[in-house]
Design a protein around this motif. Structure first.
Motif, PDB file in Angstrom:
ATOM      1  N   VAL A  24     -12.564 -10.674   7.494  1.00  0.00           N
ATOM      2  CA  VAL A  24     -13.679 -11.797   7.512  1.00  0.00           C
ATOM      3  C   VAL A  24     -14.189 -11.332   9.432  1.00  0.00           C
ATOM      4  CG1 VAL A  24     -13.115 -14.127   8.407  1.00  0.00           C
ATOM      5  CG2 VAL A  24     -12.237 -13.232   5.774  1.00  0.00           C
ATOM      6  N   ILE A  25     -13.140 -10.742  10.121  1.00  0.00           N
ATOM      7  CA  ILE A  25     -13.504 -10.436  11.007  1.00  0.00           C
ATOM      8  C   ILE A  25     -14.530  -9.573  11.381  1.00  0.00           C
ATOM      9  CG2 ILE A  25     -12.828  -9.594  13.629  1.00  0.00           C
ATOM     10  CD1 ILE A  25      -9.962 -11.190  13.525  1.00  0.00           C
ATOM     11  N   VAL A  26     -14.454  -8.599  10.969  1.00  0.00           N
ATOM     12  CA  VAL A  26     -15.747  -6.902  10.804  1.00  0.00           C
ATOM     13  C   VAL A  26     -16.847  -8.174  10.080  1.00  0.00           C
ATOM     14  CG1 VAL A  26     -16.130  -4.620   9.710  1.00  0.00           C
ATOM     15  CG2 VAL A  26     -13.967  -5.619  11.051  1.00  0.00           C
ATOM     16  N   GLY A  27     -16.261  -8.862   8.983  1.00  0.00           N
ATOM     17  CA  GLY A  27     -17.582  -9.624   8.513  1.00  0.00           C
ATOM     18  C   GLY A  27     -19.060 -10.675   9.372  1.00  0.00           C
ATOM     19  N   LEU A  28     -18.094 -11.074  10.528  1.00  0.00           N
ATOM     20  CA  LEU A  28     -18.104 -12.135  11.148  1.00  0.00           C
ATOM     21  C   LEU A  28     -18.900 -11.211  12.086  1.00  0.00           C
ATOM     22  CD1 LEU A  28     -16.024 -14.982  11.366  1.00  0.00           C
ATOM     23  CD2 LEU A  28     -17.742 -15.283  10.336  1.00  0.00           C
ATOM     24  N   ILE A  33     -23.952  -9.087  14.811  1.00  0.00           N
ATOM     25  CA  ILE A  33     -24.470  -8.055  15.863  1.00  0.00           C
ATOM     26  C   ILE A  33     -25.852  -7.466  15.156  1.00  0.00           C
ATOM     27  CG2 ILE A  33     -24.068  -5.441  15.486  1.00  0.00           C
ATOM     28  CD1 ILE A  33     -21.195  -5.559  16.295  1.00  0.00           C
ATOM     29  N   TRP A  34     -25.869  -7.733  13.129  1.00  0.00           N
ATOM     30  CA  TRP A  34     -27.089  -7.804  12.698  1.00  0.00           C
ATOM     31  C   TRP A  34     -28.465  -8.607  13.018  1.00  0.00           C
ATOM     32  CZ3 TRP A  34     -29.207  -4.260   9.407  1.00  0.00           C
ATOM     33  CH2 TRP A  34     -30.670  -5.172   9.024  1.00  0.00           C
TER      34      TRP A  34
END
Length: 83
Positions: A24-28, A33-34
């Motif tokens: 979840v943290i990596v996805g957020l 960033i995107w």
């Protein structure tokens, strides 16, 4: 022996929770960033702004526009009666 089985089951849940939290943290972070990276990029709406998709009003026959004709090519029927 029953206490050891319970302890093993609890230990198995913690790493799975840690993995899900990390995902979840990596996805957020990826989404943030995107959005920051593409904030100044032109969008499709920006590219299409000077080019309208369709005219604001229909052209008049006086300007050379051809009026629409029925698909069957025959005269238009009034009241839905077939003659």
């Amino acid at each position: 022996m029953n206490e050891q089985v319970t302890e093993v089951k609890r230990a198995g849940k913690l790493p799975m929770l840690a993995v899900l939290t990390l995902i979840v943290i990596v996805g957020l972070l990826g989404a943030v960033i995107w959005m920051a990276w593409s904030a100044d990029s032109p969008s499709a709406a920006d590219d299409a702004a000077p080019h309208p998709v369709q005219p604001a009003e229909l052209p008049s026959p006086a300007d050379g526009a051809v009026p629409a004709r029925p698909a069957n090519g025959g005269p238009a029927q009034q009241g839905g009666e077939k003659g």
